[in-house]
Design an enzyme around this catalytic site. Sequence first.
Site, mmCIF file in Angstrom:
data_model
loop_
_atom_site.group_PDB
_atom_site.id
_atom_site.type_symbol
_atom_site.label_atom_id
_atom_site.label_comp_id
_atom_site.label_asym_id
_atom_site.label_seq_id
_atom_site.Cartn_x
_atom_site.Cartn_y
_atom_site.Cartn_z
ATOM 1 N N ASP A 69 -9.425 -4.137 -5.647
ATOM 2 C CA ASP A 69 -9.000 -3.280 -4.667
ATOM 3 C C ASP A 69 -10.054 -2.769 -4.213
ATOM 4 O O ASP A 69 -9.896 -1.544 -5.592
ATOM 5 C CB ASP A 69 -6.842 -2.684 -5.025
ATOM 6 C CG ASP A 69 -6.902 -2.475 -3.609
ATOM 7 O OD1 ASP A 69 -8.096 -1.855 -2.852
ATOM 8 O OD2 ASP A 69 -5.991 -2.422 -3.215
ATOM 9 N N HIS A 112 -7.721 -5.208 -1.040
ATOM 10 C CA HIS A 112 -6.252 -4.022 -0.546
ATOM 11 C C HIS A 112 -5.797 -5.126 0.500
ATOM 12 O O HIS A 112 -6.303 -4.668 1.818
ATOM 13 C CB HIS A 112 -6.891 -3.207 -0.211
ATOM 14 C CG HIS A 112 -5.417 -2.345 0.399
ATOM 15 N ND1 HIS A 112 -5.371 -1.709 -0.851
ATOM 16 C CD2 HIS A 112 -4.759 -1.239 1.345
ATOM 17 C CE1 HIS A 112 -4.150 -0.757 -0.461
ATOM 18 N NE2 HIS A 112 -4.186 -1.182 0.992
ATOM 19 N N SER A 125 0.896 -1.084 0.128
ATOM 20 C CA SER A 125 -0.124 -0.279 0.192
ATOM 21 C C SER A 125 1.412 1.080 0.262
ATOM 22 O O SER A 125 1.686 1.669 -1.180
ATOM 23 C CB SER A 125 -0.497 -0.071 0.818
ATOM 24 O OG SER A 125 -2.416 1.369 1.015
#
Length: 193
Positions: free
Chosen positions: A135, A169, A114
């Site tokens: 995501d 994610h 990330s």
Amino acid sequence: MCGNNMSAPLPAIVPAARKATAAVIVFLLHGWAEAFAGIRLPHVKYIFPHAPTMPVSLNMRMSMPSWFDIYGLSPDADEDEAGIKRASENLKTLIEQEVRNGIPSHRIILGGFSQAAANSANKDMHVLQCHGDADPLVPLMFGTQTAEKMKSLINPANMAFKTYRGLPHSTCPEEMVDVKRFIEKHLPAVSDE
């Protein structure tokens, strides 16, 4: 982390099972060593710096682990240039420490998840960028744009961009296999271990 005025615990370090001849510095926000448990190599030292806790604009200024402030997720959102520079300096300090510990700089891999995946590039570096196609936080479009930008900064033949079907994610076992293969390829065991 060194030089950062935000509070952050010292990095977690997983020593090599035998003499360390390489290091992987992994910047993660959503968990840390758990994802790497199955991909450790005996000659590699793993370092997991913890993000400092700080107020983040995107999080209504509430404190959370973050390497720098995040003002927004749109492509035209302002960026925390001072915070990104601080994070980059912290990264440089960690690399310099490993070099002082006897690990050659070409035997150090940087990794991140990330926000933590942002790092400085040089022409000769090899990059594996992974992104889930589901995501909801960082859309695949941003990953694709980042990969294209990286190809303009480094040798395009050194850039690999992999997507994972249905992955939100987070990480998945298939991605961790790809990461392990990348580390094995670029940090092979050396004969004098």
